[in-house]
Design a protein around this motif. Structure first.
Motif, PDB file in Angstrom:
ATOM      1  N   THR A  27       0.820  -1.214   0.000  1.00  0.00           N
ATOM      2  CA  THR A  27       0.000   0.000   0.000  1.00  0.00           C
ATOM      3  C   THR A  27       0.853   1.263   0.000  1.00  0.00           C
ATOM      4  OG1 THR A  27      -1.932  -1.038   1.023  1.00  0.00           O
ATOM      5  CG2 THR A  27      -1.691   1.321   1.324  1.00  0.00           C
ATOM      6  N   ASN A  29      -5.387  -0.624  -4.840  1.00  0.00           N
ATOM      7  CA  ASN A  29      -6.637  -0.102  -4.307  1.00  0.00           C
ATOM      8  C   ASN A  29      -6.488   1.332  -3.795  1.00  0.00           C
ATOM      9  OD1 ASN A  29      -8.959  -1.569  -4.511  1.00  0.00           O
ATOM     10  ND2 ASN A  29      -8.977  -2.300  -2.417  1.00  0.00           N
ATOM     11  N   SER A  30      -5.553   1.499  -2.869  1.00  0.00           N
ATOM     12  CA  SER A  30      -5.407   2.799  -2.219  1.00  0.00           C
ATOM     13  C   SER A  30      -4.912   3.867  -3.179  1.00  0.00           C
ATOM     14  CB  SER A  30      -4.456   2.681  -1.024  1.00  0.00           C
ATOM     15  OG  SER A  30      -5.022   1.872  -0.027  1.00  0.00           O
ATOM     16  N   THR A  35      -5.492   4.026  -6.367  1.00  0.00           N
ATOM     17  CA  THR A  35      -6.599   4.386  -7.246  1.00  0.00           C
ATOM     18  C   THR A  35      -7.572   5.327  -6.536  1.00  0.00           C
ATOM     19  OG1 THR A  35      -6.395   2.204  -8.282  1.00  0.00           O
ATOM     20  CG2 THR A  35      -8.379   3.462  -8.777  1.00  0.00           C
ATOM     21  N   VAL A  40     -16.059   3.909  -5.525  1.00  0.00           N
ATOM     22  CA  VAL A  40     -15.909   2.560  -4.968  1.00  0.00           C
ATOM     23  C   VAL A  40     -17.248   1.844  -5.055  1.00  0.00           C
ATOM     24  CG1 VAL A  40     -15.319   1.219  -2.923  1.00  0.00           C
ATOM     25  CG2 VAL A  40     -14.053   3.314  -3.460  1.00  0.00           C
ATOM     26  N   CYS A  93      -5.181  -2.144   4.064  1.00  0.00           N
ATOM     27  CA  CYS A  93      -5.151  -1.520   2.746  1.00  0.00           C
ATOM     28  C   CYS A  93      -6.271  -0.573   2.468  1.00  0.00           C
ATOM     29  CB  CYS A  93      -5.078  -2.577   1.658  1.00  0.00           C
ATOM     30  SG  CYS A  93      -4.861  -1.923   0.021  1.00  0.00           S
ATOM     31  N   ASP A 143     -10.455  -0.723   0.634  1.00  0.00           N
ATOM     32  CA  ASP A 143     -11.825  -0.282   0.479  1.00  0.00           C
ATOM     33  C   ASP A 143     -12.902  -1.343   0.520  1.00  0.00           C
ATOM     34  OD1 ASP A 143     -12.280  -0.141  -3.073  1.00  0.00           O
ATOM     35  OD2 ASP A 143     -11.114  -1.469  -1.877  1.00  0.00           O
ATOM     36  N   GLU A 193      -5.412  -9.404  -9.096  1.00  0.00           N
ATOM     37  CA  GLU A 193      -5.695  -7.966  -9.127  1.00  0.00           C
ATOM     38  C   GLU A 193      -5.478  -7.510 -10.564  1.00  0.00           C
ATOM     39  OE1 GLU A 193      -4.378  -4.221  -6.485  1.00  0.00           O
ATOM     40  OE2 GLU A 193      -2.752  -5.029  -7.713  1.00  0.00           O
ATOM     41  N   SER A 198     -13.551  -5.465  -4.630  1.00  0.00           N
ATOM     42  CA  SER A 198     -12.581  -4.357  -4.565  1.00  0.00           C
ATOM     43  C   SER A 198     -12.605  -3.519  -5.832  1.00  0.00           C
ATOM     44  CB  SER A 198     -11.163  -4.891  -4.310  1.00  0.00           C
ATOM     45  OG  SER A 198     -11.075  -5.497  -3.053  1.00  0.00           O
ATOM     46  N   VAL A 214     -12.929  -0.428  -8.067  1.00  0.00           N
ATOM     47  CA  VAL A 214     -12.806   1.027  -8.033  1.00  0.00           C
ATOM     48  C   VAL A 214     -12.599   1.498  -9.466  1.00  0.00           C
ATOM     49  CG1 VAL A 214     -11.647   3.017  -7.016  1.00  0.00           C
ATOM     50  CG2 VAL A 214     -11.620   0.819  -5.813  1.00  0.00           C
ATOM     51  N   HIS A 264      -9.767  -0.711 -11.457  1.00  0.00           N
ATOM     52  CA  HIS A 264      -9.116  -1.616 -10.512  1.00  0.00           C
ATOM     53  C   HIS A 264     -10.153  -2.610 -10.008  1.00  0.00           C
ATOM     54  CE1 HIS A 264      -8.163  -3.018  -6.458  1.00  0.00           C
ATOM     55  NE2 HIS A 264      -6.891  -2.892  -6.769  1.00  0.00           N
ATOM     56  N   HIS A 296     -10.491  -6.935  -8.175  1.00  0.00           N
ATOM     57  CA  HIS A 296      -9.951  -8.240  -7.803  1.00  0.00           C
ATOM     58  C   HIS A 296     -10.902  -9.302  -8.354  1.00  0.00           C
ATOM     59  CE1 HIS A 296      -7.731  -6.479  -4.034  1.00  0.00           C
ATOM     60  NE2 HIS A 296      -7.277  -6.015  -5.179  1.00  0.00           N
TER      61      HIS A 296
END
Length: 559
Positions: free
Chosen positions: A45, A97-98, A100, A142, A244, A246, A257, A282, A284, A295, A297
């Motif tokens: 992250t 994730n973060s 993005t 999200v 991490c 969201d 991912e 996940s 986004v 993004h 998963h």
């Protein structure tokens, strides 16, 4: 030394903030990586946030550089110019994730700051509006927002700012304090964090970015209390655990991912969201105005990419496998991976060569046409190689400074790095061919450097505009043969120009010709050049590789 504070939000403030945020994330990166347990405990992250902000910073610096030669009256970009560059840079460079979500936060702020309507947004009121819009737009991006994540921290920062009157410094301080309080509360909101005894890693990163905002407007950086990181103090937890971003992850979460940039219209993206939401978690999707960062998963990475193809044009596709039994085992212990003694890290211009280099044992960084990797990306590749000694092959003359900065950073982390100044992927191939991990490091580096230096390199490309060259004036659409970086042949036909270029290279002798074909190379060009070499240069061998989408039509190496 204290930072000279900015009095209001202008282009210089954007530039200063990006620079300070990059520095702050650089300092906190390892700490943030270490507390990464959610939604997948992959320990990246902090690195992803750093790479995202590095891309934003590079874009802003490019805007300022473009104004250096402008008339004195317009020697500096506008706030809108700088804010748009920050948002665009973060969007195209967003990782994980973060990263993005942070890109969407920066985009949300930029949309307010760059609004050149009747009301100015350069003061404290404007900053309050920007923070609110950023938090709201990130939450909307999200698919299934979860509390106890960076989204909660962003919302708390905006709420705290909304209840504060004053200038940008006062508002930034309030937002920072609100974010710190929300970060400390994240373990109580998310069970996986409470179990690990840590706060949200993405939220911790946002706190660092907001601390940089405070420093931008006050000249003083607030001191983050490390004690807030392990808010619950769970038994056995320490600096090596974390969180991490969201959406919740479970022990049987998706295997891949998938991240890509996407050129598509709004209606197509709305359909894409629905399809990807059904495929995995996940999710986004951030961006707008025809360019998006996606993004997700998933278990079926191919289906996620195909959905992007149906929606528009996906590119810069990154697929990461969450390997069973490693850090992605969702909440399990992360096994200690033993370092190898030596590794090679190489920048490659196309997917085909990436496969070739990987088969030879190298860790690769893919450089898309017009999108060179940043130094942080190279540093991350060096870390990913997990070796005590690393040989770095930039394979591009324009990357020498970037690679040197990455090597210096890696050395500061205790990794022995040797930078071989390869200027083309074909020189890298020659260096990799003589690499022997069992011999002494210095001997290996000397041998690889010698092999690269003994390889002349060329490329065949199409001119984008009229320009002066060493071979004369070329027009847009002309075919160029560049030898060792300089235009040597100008022609109208790709195959004929390639043959003339190759003849010039072989006139000085050679034993082996390497041809790397791009996707747009004419059909039959490899066979034509192989025949030419076989008939005109009897003692010379030829090898051919498929480079994929590499920018140049053809790469040529002569050893």
């Amino acid at each position: 030394m204290a930072q000279v504070p900015q009095t209001f939000f202008d282009a210089l403030a954007v530039r200063t903030w990006c620079s300070l945020a990059l520095t702050a994330l650089g300092r906190a990166r390892e700490e943030i990586d270490a507390i990464n347990v959610y939604p997948v405990a992959d320990g990246d992250t902090g690195t992803n946030l750093y790479l995202t902000v590095e891309s934003a910073t590079t874009a802003v610096e490019a805007v300022f550089a473009g104004y250096e030669t402008a008339p004195a009256a317009v020697r500096s970009p506008s706030l809108a110019d700088a804010a748009h560059a920050m948002a665009h840079g973060a969007l195209i460079g967003a990782r994980g994730n973060s990263g993005t979500i942070l890109a969407q936060l920066l985009r949300g702020m930029a949309q307010v700051l760059a609004d050149e309507g009747e009301t100015s947004h350069t003061d404290g009121d404007g900053l309050r509006l920007a923070l609110r819009h950023a938090a709201d737009s990130a939450r909307q991006a999200v698919a299934h927002p979860v509390e106890g994540t960076v989204l909660s921290v962003a919302s708390a920062a905006a709420d705290a700012a909304a209840g504060t009157e004053g200038d940008c410094g006062t508002v930034a301080r309030a937002a920072y304090r609100g974010a710190c309080a929300a970060l400390a509360a994240t373990p109580a909101q998310l069970a996986v964090l409470e179990h690990a005894g840590v706060v949200d890693a993405g939220g911790r990163g946002l706190v660092a970015v907001l601390a940089a905002l405070v420093e931008t407007f006050t000249g003083e950086a607030p001191v983050f209390s490390g004690g807030a990181v392990h808010a619950r103090g769970a038994a056995g937890s320490g600096p090596g655990t974390a969180d991490c971003a969201d959406t919740p992850g479970g022990a049987d979460g998706p295997a891949f991912e998938v991240i890509y940039l996407l050129e598509a219209a709004d209606p197509a993206v709305a359909r894409l969201r629905q399809r990807l939401d059904a495929l995995g978690d996940s999710l986004v999707v951030v961006g707008g105005d025809g360019l998006w960062n996606v993004h997700v998963h998933v278990d079926d990475a191919g289906a996620a990419v195909e959905a992007g193809v149906e929606a528009g044009r996906p590119y810069r596709i990154r697929i990461t496998h969450f390997g069973a039994g490693d850090a992605h085992a969702r909440g399990g212990e992360r096994p200690v991976r033993e370092r190898v003694q030596r590794a090679v890290v190489a920048v490659v211009p196309g997917e085909g060569l990436a496969g070739l280099y990987t088969e030879a044992g190298a860790t690769t960084v893919l450089a898309r046409p017009g999108e060179p990797p940043a130094s942080g990306e190279l540093v991350e590749a060096v870390r990913r190689a997990h070796a005590r000694e690393v040989v770095l092959l930039p394979n591009d003359a324009d990357l020498r400074h970037t690679a040197a900065a990455a090597a210096e950073q890696a050395r500061s982390e205790g990794i022995r790095v040797a930078l071989i100044p390869t200027r083309s992927a074909v020189q890298g191939i020659a260096a990799l061919a003589v690499h022997e991990a069992d011999r002494r490091f210095d001997e290996d580096v000397v041998s690889m450097t010698s092999a690269a230096g003994a390889t002349r390199y060329a490329e065949v490309a199409v001119a984008e505009r009229q320009s002066w060259t060493m071979a004369g004036i070329c027009q847009a659409g002309d075919v160029l043969g560049l030898i060792d970086g300089d235009v040597a042949v100008i022609g109208a036909d790709v195959t004929a120009t390639a043959e003339s270029t190759l003849d010039r290279m072989l006139s000085a002798g050679g034993e082996l010709v390497t041809l790397v074909l791009g996707d747009d190379a004419p059909e039959g060009i490899a066979e034509h050049l192989e025949t030419r070499v076989r008939e005109a240069y009897l003692a010379v061998d030829t090898v051919v590789y498929r480079g994929g989408r590499q920018g140049a039509l053809l790469l040529i190496g002569v050893e």
